[in-house]
Design an enzyme around this catalytic site. Structure first.
Site, mmCIF file in Angstrom:
data_model
loop_
_atom_site.group_PDB
_atom_site.id
_atom_site.type_symbol
_atom_site.label_atom_id
_atom_site.label_comp_id
_atom_site.label_asym_id
_atom_site.label_seq_id
_atom_site.Cartn_x
_atom_site.Cartn_y
_atom_site.Cartn_z
ATOM 1 C CG HIS A 60 -10.944 -22.466 35.420
ATOM 2 N ND1 HIS A 60 -12.778 -22.016 36.481
ATOM 3 C CD2 HIS A 60 -11.442 -21.082 34.775
ATOM 4 C CE1 HIS A 60 -13.235 -21.134 35.660
ATOM 5 N NE2 HIS A 60 -12.159 -20.540 35.241
ATOM 6 C CG ASP A 61 -9.987 -18.559 37.039
ATOM 7 O OD1 ASP A 61 -8.710 -18.734 36.124
ATOM 8 O OD2 ASP A 61 -10.745 -17.493 36.885
ATOM 9 C CE LYS A 64 -8.154 -15.519 37.046
ATOM 10 N NZ LYS A 64 -9.835 -14.697 36.967
ATOM 11 C CG HIS A 90 -4.327 -16.605 36.414
ATOM 12 N ND1 HIS A 90 -4.753 -15.790 35.558
ATOM 13 C CD2 HIS A 90 -5.756 -18.121 36.135
ATOM 14 C CE1 HIS A 90 -6.282 -16.423 34.608
ATOM 15 N NE2 HIS A 90 -6.202 -17.776 34.950
ATOM 16 C CG HIS A 114 -8.243 -21.118 31.360
ATOM 17 N ND1 HIS A 114 -7.034 -21.535 32.755
ATOM 18 C CD2 HIS A 114 -8.896 -20.247 31.896
ATOM 19 C CE1 HIS A 114 -7.362 -20.614 33.658
ATOM 20 N NE2 HIS A 114 -7.925 -19.874 33.764
ATOM 21 C CG HIS A 115 -6.996 -17.101 30.137
ATOM 22 N ND1 HIS A 115 -7.986 -16.543 29.642
ATOM 23 C CD2 HIS A 115 -7.307 -17.079 31.559
ATOM 24 C CE1 HIS A 115 -8.572 -16.002 31.110
ATOM 25 N NE2 HIS A 115 -8.067 -17.098 31.890
ATOM 26 C CG ASP A 143 -12.611 -17.712 32.480
ATOM 27 O OD1 ASP A 143 -13.094 -17.836 33.690
ATOM 28 O OD2 ASP A 143 -11.419 -17.619 31.963
#
Length: 205
Positions: A60-61, A64, A90, A114-115, A143
């Site tokens: 998921h990240d 970044k 990101h 996801h954020h 997360d």
């Protein structure tokens, strides 16, 4: 001085930052993925859902890695407004990377959203409630927890109880069905696997 023994032995700063970013991203992804799987199983989701959310949690990240100078390598706990604008990109970067690699729509939508916060205060689309993919609501909870219990360059890791208190203070961000399942997992014997992962990750930092 160029060409000296020292310059040959010391890797460029960019390389050091990249290694640090990659290590942190992998550790964080493993932690989020494992916790998401436990929550999905607790909610009795189907096997295909569990398999896909494990992949989404792990990756998921990934976006970044384009933002290392603003994130993992920093030694301060605040980000300038201009920097925050890029940091918030990101999830879009992660989506674009995974789309090129032809990951499933499940993984793509989970990673992209996801954020998002349940109350609509998240990003990138300010989705509210059930408009947020259910898988993304699970990853959101995992997360936040994984970030809180992990050591960061600018602070020590919070213990589990403190992390839970901080999350309860911001419970409006989470789907209550997911959050209650998360709490049940935290207080189950299965959570010992997560404690072990947290310890390993923090030792490696």
């Amino acid at each position: 001085m160029e060409g000296t023994v020292a310059s040959k032995l010391e890797p460029p700063l960019e390389e050091e930052v990249l290694k640090e970013d990659l290590q942190d991203a992998v550790q964080h992804g493993i932690l989020v993925s494992n916790l998401a799987v436990l929550i999905a199983k607790h909610l009795k989701m189907e096997d295909v859902f569990i398999h896909e959310i494990a992949i989404a949690g792990l990756l998921h990240d990934i976006g970044k890695l384009k933002l290392g100078k603003y994130l993992y390598g920093r030694r301060e706990d605040t980000l300038a407004i201009e920097e925050m604008k890029y940091v918030r990109m990101h999830s879009t970067f992660s989506y674009e990377v995974l789309k090129k690699e032809q990951f499933s729509e499940f993984v793509l939508s989970t990673v992209y959203h996801h954020h998002e916060n349940f109350d609509g205060s998240g990003y990138p689309d300010n989705l509210v409630g059930t408009a947020i993919p259910f898988s993304a609501r699970i990853i959101r909870c995992c997360d936040v927890f994984a970030a809180l219990v992990s050591t960061r360059p600018y602070r020590a890791a919070f213990d589990v109880d403190t992390a839970l208190e901080l999350m309860i203070d911001e419970v409006k961000n989470f789907d209550m069905r997911v959050f209650l399942a998360f709490l049940e997992v935290v207080h189950s014997s299965e959570f010992e696997k997560i404690r072990e992962l947290v310890t390993l990750c923090n030792k490696a930092t």
